[in-house]
Design a protein around this motif. Structure first.
Motif, PDB file in Angstrom:
ATOM      1  N   ALA A  72      -3.775  24.423   5.304  1.00 25.85           N
ATOM      2  CA  ALA A  72      -3.637  22.996   5.595  1.00 25.85           C
ATOM      3  C   ALA A  72      -2.422  22.743   6.470  1.00 25.85           C
ATOM      4  CB  ALA A  72      -3.522  22.211   4.292  1.00 25.85           C
ATOM      5  N   GLU A  73      -2.307  21.497   6.929  1.00 27.09           N
ATOM      6  CA  GLU A  73      -1.114  21.082   7.661  1.00 27.09           C
ATOM      7  C   GLU A  73       0.108  21.226   6.760  1.00 27.09           C
ATOM      8  OE1 GLU A  73      -1.710  17.727  10.946  1.00 27.09           O
ATOM      9  OE2 GLU A  73      -2.363  17.080   8.967  1.00 27.09           O
ATOM     10  N   PRO A  74       1.273  21.504   7.331  1.00 29.41           N
ATOM     11  CA  PRO A  74       2.479  21.667   6.507  1.00 29.41           C
ATOM     12  C   PRO A  74       2.817  20.434   5.676  1.00 29.41           C
ATOM     13  CG  PRO A  74       2.861  22.509   8.724  1.00 29.41           C
ATOM     14  CD  PRO A  74       1.539  21.800   8.759  1.00 29.41           C
ATOM     15  N   ILE A  75       2.481  19.235   6.171  1.00 29.02           N
ATOM     16  CA  ILE A  75       2.850  18.003   5.464  1.00 29.02           C
ATOM     17  C   ILE A  75       1.820  17.598   4.417  1.00 29.02           C
ATOM     18  CG2 ILE A  75       4.196  17.137   7.411  1.00 29.02           C
ATOM     19  CD1 ILE A  75       1.823  15.331   8.109  1.00 29.02           C
ATOM     20  N   THR A 127       3.259  25.804  11.692  1.00 30.37           N
ATOM     21  CA  THR A 127       2.117  24.934  11.986  1.00 30.37           C
ATOM     22  C   THR A 127       1.110  24.820  10.851  1.00 30.37           C
ATOM     23  OG1 THR A 127       0.994  26.819  13.033  1.00 30.37           O
ATOM     24  CG2 THR A 127       2.281  25.366  14.464  1.00 30.37           C
ATOM     25  N   PHE A 128       1.319  25.536   9.749  1.00 31.45           N
ATOM     26  CA  PHE A 128       0.361  25.451   8.638  1.00 31.45           C
ATOM     27  C   PHE A 128       1.014  25.952   7.360  1.00 31.45           C
ATOM     28  CE2 PHE A 128       0.011  29.852   9.854  1.00 31.45           C
ATOM     29  CZ  PHE A 128      -0.235  30.530   8.663  1.00 31.45           C
ATOM     30  N   LYS A 129       0.360  25.659   6.237  1.00 34.32           N
ATOM     31  CA  LYS A 129       0.704  26.234   4.941  1.00 34.32           C
ATOM     32  C   LYS A 129      -0.558  26.842   4.329  1.00 34.32           C
ATOM     33  CE  LYS A 129       4.682  23.595   3.211  1.00 34.32           C
ATOM     34  NZ  LYS A 129       5.144  22.669   2.145  1.00 34.32           N
ATOM     35  N   LEU A 130      -0.412  28.036   3.776  1.00 39.18           N
ATOM     36  CA  LEU A 130      -1.499  28.667   3.052  1.00 39.18           C
ATOM     37  C   LEU A 130      -1.201  28.547   1.563  1.00 39.18           C
ATOM     38  CD1 LEU A 130      -3.273  32.022   3.815  1.00 39.18           C
ATOM     39  CD2 LEU A 130      -2.517  31.500   1.495  1.00 39.18           C
ATOM     40  N   HIS A 131      -2.074  27.873   0.838  1.00 38.75           N
ATOM     41  CA  HIS A 131      -1.919  27.674  -0.598  1.00 38.75           C
ATOM     42  C   HIS A 131      -2.906  28.585  -1.321  1.00 38.75           C
ATOM     43  CE1 HIS A 131       0.333  23.801  -0.017  1.00 38.75           C
ATOM     44  NE2 HIS A 131      -0.323  23.863   1.127  1.00 38.75           N
ATOM     45  N   CYS A 132      -2.441  29.274  -2.353  1.00 35.37           N
ATOM     46  CA  CYS A 132      -3.281  30.241  -3.064  1.00 35.37           C
ATOM     47  C   CYS A 132      -3.273  29.977  -4.563  1.00 35.37           C
ATOM     48  CB  CYS A 132      -2.804  31.669  -2.776  1.00 35.37           C
ATOM     49  SG  CYS A 132      -3.789  32.943  -3.595  1.00 35.37           S
ATOM     50  N   GLY A 192      -9.085  25.022   6.505  1.00 41.74           N
ATOM     51  CA  GLY A 192     -10.134  25.921   6.038  1.00 41.74           C
ATOM     52  C   GLY A 192      -9.952  26.323   4.589  1.00 41.74           C
ATOM     53  N   VAL A 193     -11.040  26.839   4.005  1.00 42.45           N
ATOM     54  CA  VAL A 193     -11.059  27.296   2.617  1.00 42.45           C
ATOM     55  C   VAL A 193     -11.576  28.724   2.587  1.00 42.45           C
ATOM     56  CG1 VAL A 193     -12.041  26.938   0.315  1.00 42.45           C
ATOM     57  CG2 VAL A 193     -11.431  24.962   1.733  1.00 42.45           C
ATOM     58  N   TYR A 194     -10.912  29.583   1.807  1.00 41.47           N
ATOM     59  CA  TYR A 194     -11.304  30.981   1.690  1.00 41.47           C
ATOM     60  C   TYR A 194     -11.320  31.371   0.213  1.00 41.47           C
ATOM     61  CZ  TYR A 194      -9.953  30.945   6.612  1.00 41.47           C
ATOM     62  OH  TYR A 194      -9.836  30.630   7.933  1.00 41.47           O
ATOM     63  N   ILE A 195     -12.298  32.203  -0.153  1.00 41.24           N
ATOM     64  CA  ILE A 195     -12.356  32.749  -1.508  1.00 41.24           C
ATOM     65  C   ILE A 195     -12.396  34.266  -1.391  1.00 41.24           C
ATOM     66  CG2 ILE A 195     -13.591  32.815  -3.704  1.00 41.24           C
ATOM     67  CD1 ILE A 195     -14.827  30.142  -3.044  1.00 41.24           C
TER      68      ILE A 195
END
Length: 216
Positions: free
Chosen positions: A158-161, A140-145, A4-7
């Motif tokens: 996204a997925e961790p990998i 189970t996930f990574k949040l990139h900011c 997913g994408v969040y702003i």
């Protein structure tokens, strides 16, 4: 896989969210009588309101009984789910549950929670002018900011990998600049509702997942 994408605006409000490839998490178990889960039958979706076990938690929805799909309190063959589960003769019974997707209100709440965490991380840094949280990693996930100079935060779950998300974030920011910031009628704090942005974002995410960072 991109989930997913969040702003998030400068003041911490969620102005845009997009579910891309959210997996449907299901758990199936066989139960004996009496059922040790308490279910709520008062709404269209039958949900767990008390008791949890083996990956089934409060809030999960009942989606199938003995492999037959559940729809608005009834099975596909017309039988009432509540009456069936109250009858001991129907046991043992196989029930399948799924975790419901987050509602818009839940996403707004989570965005408002991330905002102070980002600020705290910036203040805790021993170095001045810290960029705050750039990656939040879980099993189970990574949040990139990515935070812009105006304070708007772009987040990708996204997925961790998954690699190359930093480049993807900047590409999303470019779309935001082209279709939102260049619109004289758009305010930075208001929800982003732009069909061209939605369409181009979908194409960008699809291309990223299929071909990687070299062709986005």
């Amino acid at each position: 896989m991109i989930y997913g994408v969040y702003i998030v605006s400068k003041s911490g409000g969620l102005i845009f969210h997009h579910d891309h490839s959210v997996p449907r998490i299901e758990t199936e178990k066989t139960f004996s009588f009496p059922l040790d889960l308490k279910l709520d039958f008062s709404k269209k979706c039958i949900s767990v309101i008390f008791g949890q076990r083996d990956g089934i938690y409060v809030g999960h929805h009942l989606i199938a009984v003995n492999g037959i799909s559940v729809n608005s309190g009834a099975l596909e063959d017309g039988r009432n789910v509540k009456e069936m589960l109250e009858n001991e003769e129907n046991y043992p019974v196989n029930l399948r549950f799924c975790r419901p997707r987050m509602t818009t209100n839940e996403k707004i709440f989570l965005a408002s929670m991330f905002y102070p965490l980002f600020a705290i991380a910036s203040q805790l840094s021993p170095e001045p002018k810290s960029s705050g949280i750039e990656i939040l990693e879980a099993d189970t996930f990574k949040l990139h900011c990515f935070q812009t100079l105006t304070g708007v935060k772009f987040m990708v779950v996204a997925e961790p990998i998954q690699t190359g998300v930093e480049i993807l974030l900047k590409k999303i920011y470019e779309l935001y600049s082209d279709y939102a910031l260049k619109n004289p009628f758009y305010s930075l704090e208001q929800p982003l509702r732009c069909e061209l942005f939605d369409t181009n974002l979908q194409q960008l995410l699809d291309s990223f997942e299929k071909t990687g960072i070299t062709n986005i």
